[in-house]
Motif scaffolding. Structure first.
Motif, PDB file in Angstrom:
ATOM      1  N   ARG A   1      -3.119   9.941   3.098  1.00  0.00           N
ATOM      2  CA  ARG A   1      -4.170   9.517   3.278  1.00  0.00           C
ATOM      3  C   ARG A   1      -4.060   8.408   2.325  1.00  0.00           C
ATOM      4  O   ARG A   1      -4.765   7.198   2.774  1.00  0.00           O
ATOM      5  N   ARG A   2      -4.122   7.885   1.263  1.00  0.00           N
ATOM      6  CA  ARG A   2      -4.154   6.757   0.379  1.00  0.00           C
ATOM      7  C   ARG A   2      -3.195   5.518   1.029  1.00  0.00           C
ATOM      8  O   ARG A   2      -3.568   4.348   0.917  1.00  0.00           O
ATOM      9  N   PHE A   3      -2.696   5.865   1.721  1.00  0.00           N
ATOM     10  CA  PHE A   3      -1.615   4.785   2.813  1.00  0.00           C
ATOM     11  C   PHE A   3      -2.749   3.785   3.898  1.00  0.00           C
ATOM     12  O   PHE A   3      -2.656   3.214   3.871  1.00  0.00           O
ATOM     13  N   ALA A   4      -2.613   5.099   4.797  1.00  0.00           N
ATOM     14  CA  ALA A   4      -3.780   4.821   5.447  1.00  0.00           C
ATOM     15  C   ALA A   4      -5.031   4.223   4.731  1.00  0.00           C
ATOM     16  O   ALA A   4      -5.512   2.630   5.773  1.00  0.00           O
ATOM     17  N   ALA A   5      -5.333   4.382   3.950  1.00  0.00           N
ATOM     18  CA  ALA A   5      -6.596   2.989   3.699  1.00  0.00           C
ATOM     19  C   ALA A   5      -6.224   1.611   3.052  1.00  0.00           C
ATOM     20  O   ALA A   5      -6.651   1.410   3.389  1.00  0.00           O
ATOM     21  N   GLY A   6      -4.878   1.685   3.035  1.00  0.00           N
ATOM     22  CA  GLY A   6      -4.044   0.401   2.624  1.00  0.00           C
ATOM     23  C   GLY A   6      -3.944  -0.598   4.078  1.00  0.00           C
ATOM     24  O   GLY A   6      -3.759  -1.622   3.868  1.00  0.00           O
TER      25      GLY A   6
ATOM     26  N   VAL B   1      -2.765   0.941  17.184  1.00  0.00           N
ATOM     27  CA  VAL B   1      -3.606   0.923  16.677  1.00  0.00           C
ATOM     28  C   VAL B   1      -4.615   1.063  15.502  1.00  0.00           C
ATOM     29  O   VAL B   1      -5.167   0.914  15.275  1.00  0.00           O
ATOM     30  N   ASP B   2      -3.717   2.451  15.646  1.00  0.00           N
ATOM     31  CA  ASP B   2      -4.372   3.699  14.492  1.00  0.00           C
ATOM     32  C   ASP B   2      -3.794   3.990  13.507  1.00  0.00           C
ATOM     33  O   ASP B   2      -2.625   3.525  13.558  1.00  0.00           O
ATOM     34  N   PRO B   3      -4.035   3.276  11.941  1.00  0.00           N
ATOM     35  CA  PRO B   3      -3.860   3.629  11.003  1.00  0.00           C
ATOM     36  C   PRO B   3      -2.847   4.349  10.267  1.00  0.00           C
ATOM     37  O   PRO B   3      -1.905   4.812  10.083  1.00  0.00           O
TER      38      PRO B   3
ATOM     39  N   ALA C   1       0.499  -1.479   0.505  1.00  0.00           N
ATOM     40  CA  ALA C   1       0.661  -0.460  -0.171  1.00  0.00           C
ATOM     41  C   ALA C   1       0.805   1.266  -0.448  1.00  0.00           C
ATOM     42  O   ALA C   1       0.598   2.230  -0.437  1.00  0.00           O
ATOM     43  N   ARG C   2       1.744   1.292   0.981  1.00  0.00           N
ATOM     44  CA  ARG C   2       2.885   2.789   0.556  1.00  0.00           C
ATOM     45  C   ARG C   2       3.137   3.052  -0.869  1.00  0.00           C
ATOM     46  O   ARG C   2       3.806   3.903  -0.692  1.00  0.00           O
ATOM     47  N   SER C   3       4.049   1.993  -1.096  1.00  0.00           N
ATOM     48  CA  SER C   3       4.657   2.219  -2.706  1.00  0.00           C
ATOM     49  C   SER C   3       3.614   2.405  -3.556  1.00  0.00           C
ATOM     50  O   SER C   3       3.656   2.893  -4.498  1.00  0.00           O
ATOM     51  N   ALA C   4       2.091   1.439  -3.718  1.00  0.00           N
ATOM     52  CA  ALA C   4       0.757   2.113  -4.377  1.00  0.00           C
ATOM     53  C   ALA C   4       0.646   3.946  -4.290  1.00  0.00           C
ATOM     54  O   ALA C   4       0.640   4.434  -5.499  1.00  0.00           O
ATOM     55  N   ALA C   5       0.796   4.300  -2.501  1.00  0.00           N
ATOM     56  CA  ALA C   5       0.814   5.058  -2.997  1.00  0.00           C
ATOM     57  C   ALA C   5       2.046   6.134  -2.628  1.00  0.00           C
ATOM     58  O   ALA C   5       1.301   7.394  -4.007  1.00  0.00           O
ATOM     59  N   MET C   6       3.001   5.761  -2.714  1.00  0.00           N
ATOM     60  CA  MET C   6       3.671   6.550  -3.661  1.00  0.00           C
ATOM     61  C   MET C   6       4.304   6.503  -5.054  1.00  0.00           C
ATOM     62  O   MET C   6       4.676   7.332  -6.012  1.00  0.00           O
ATOM     63  N   ALA C   7       3.234   6.188  -5.357  1.00  0.00           N
ATOM     64  CA  ALA C   7       3.654   5.795  -7.596  1.00  0.00           C
ATOM     65  C   ALA C   7       2.902   7.016  -7.913  1.00  0.00           C
ATOM     66  O   ALA C   7       2.969   7.442  -8.837  1.00  0.00           O
ATOM     67  N   GLU C   8       2.127   6.941  -7.089  1.00  0.00           N
ATOM     68  CA  GLU C   8       1.226   8.929  -7.895  1.00  0.00           C
ATOM     69  C   GLU C   8       2.199  10.052  -7.000  1.00  0.00           C
ATOM     70  O   GLU C   8       1.420  11.411  -7.855  1.00  0.00           O
TER      71      GLU C   8
END
Length: 310
Positions: A191-196, A224-226, A102-109
């Motif tokens: 914010r995108r990363f948190a959703a992951g 326990v908080d994304p 999810a972190r990599s996907a968020a960074m891709a944009e």
């Protein structure tokens, strides 16, 4: 990146392989790039550098712990804080693979940018920074030591700061990174990363973590908080304040579990370490040479500090 230990150290190898397996086909490609002298994806790209920094840090820690070393606290720099969370069982390795994907996907944009390591105190660099919270500007990305500050931002704002630093004769260097970590340019990515994190079980740490986001111990509610973990992507790394807080209550044997010896170099500058209240042991060499030699020397030093280690 510890490739010389792969296939030679069973615990390290198994931890790396388990992480790659949880990533599926991308893990297979990542392992091939990691072990190749001509990787398909550049190693400075976030899609490679960040997951591998996580994996190597986690695997080194697991190997050392398997030898009887029991950490009393963990402190991670940038993505190393996620490795610390995995070592402390905040999430398991399957969850870690989902988090890192999810972190990599968020960074891709994220738009192109980078990092500058500057030999100056944080307050001295205020004239070079953009307005607070401006995603198009340059901001402090890390406070690594009293006169070691990292700036981050998108291009071309970062190039303009480079020009001004050169003009002002302020020493700096580019950090190998193709993205601007730990600055407002990554607010949307955070914010995108948190959703992951959706569906990833999170638990309070089994070992105290001194957070470089807050310079304080990670509280159970934070663990326990994304949003706590994801927000680290866009916030500055407070390494020196966190190290200072850790060393305030006593001396420690500080073990650097990651590529290079950059954090060891910084830790040795701390007044507590310089006064002999702690030792600093890097597990890997400063460059690609001598990995196995430095590794075994580090294990010998650890055994001397901790008789339970073997």
């Amino acid at each position: 990146m510890a490739t010389a230990l792969y296939g030679r150290e069973p615990v390290f190898t198994a931890a790396m392989d388990e992480f790659f397996e949880h990533l599926g086909a991308e893990g297979t490609r990542m392992r091939a790039d990691w072990l190749s002298s001509t990787p398909r994806v550049p190693m400075d790209d976030a899609s490679r550098a960040q997951p591998l920094l996580f994996a190597v840090g986690h695997a080194l820690a697991r190997d050392v712990m398997a030898r009887g070393v029991r950490p009393v606290a963990l402190l991670g720099h940038s993505v190393g804080e996620l490795a610390a969370a995995a070592v402390a069982d905040v999430f398991d390795l399957a969850g870690a693979a989902r988090v890192m994907s999810a972190r990599s996907a968020a960074m891709a944009e994220v738009s192109p940018g980078g990092l500058l390591a500057v030999a100056a105190a944080q307050d001295e660099l205020a004239p070079y920074l953009g307005p607070a919270g401006d995603p198009a500007g340059v901001a402090v990305a890390a406070v690594n030591a009293p006169r070691h500050t990292v700036l981050a931002g998108p291009e071309p704002a970062l190039r303009e700061v480079e020009r001004l630093l050169t003009q002002g004769r302020v020493p700096y260097r580019r950090v190998p990174s193709l993205q601007p970590f730990h600055c407002p340019a990554l607010d949307s990515a955070a914010r995108r990363f948190a959703a992951g994190f959706a569906g990833v079980p999170l638990r309070p740490p089994s070992v105290p973590i001194m957070s470089t986001r807050t310079a304080g111990i990670v509280r159970p509610g934070q663990a326990v908080d994304p949003a706590f973990w994801a927000g680290q992507l866009a916030g500055p790394v407070l390494f020196w304040p966190a190290l200072d807080a850790l060393l305030a209550d006593g001396g420690y044997t500080l073990v650097e579990a990651g590529p290079g010896q950059g954090l060891s170099m910084l830790a040795r500058r701390h007044p507590a370490v310089r006064r002999g209240r702690g030792a600093v042991i890097p597990l890997l060499p400063a460059d690609a040479e001598g990995t196995t030699r430095v590794w075994h020397e580090a294990l010998d030093r650890l055994a001397a500090h901790d008789p339970a280690a073997r």
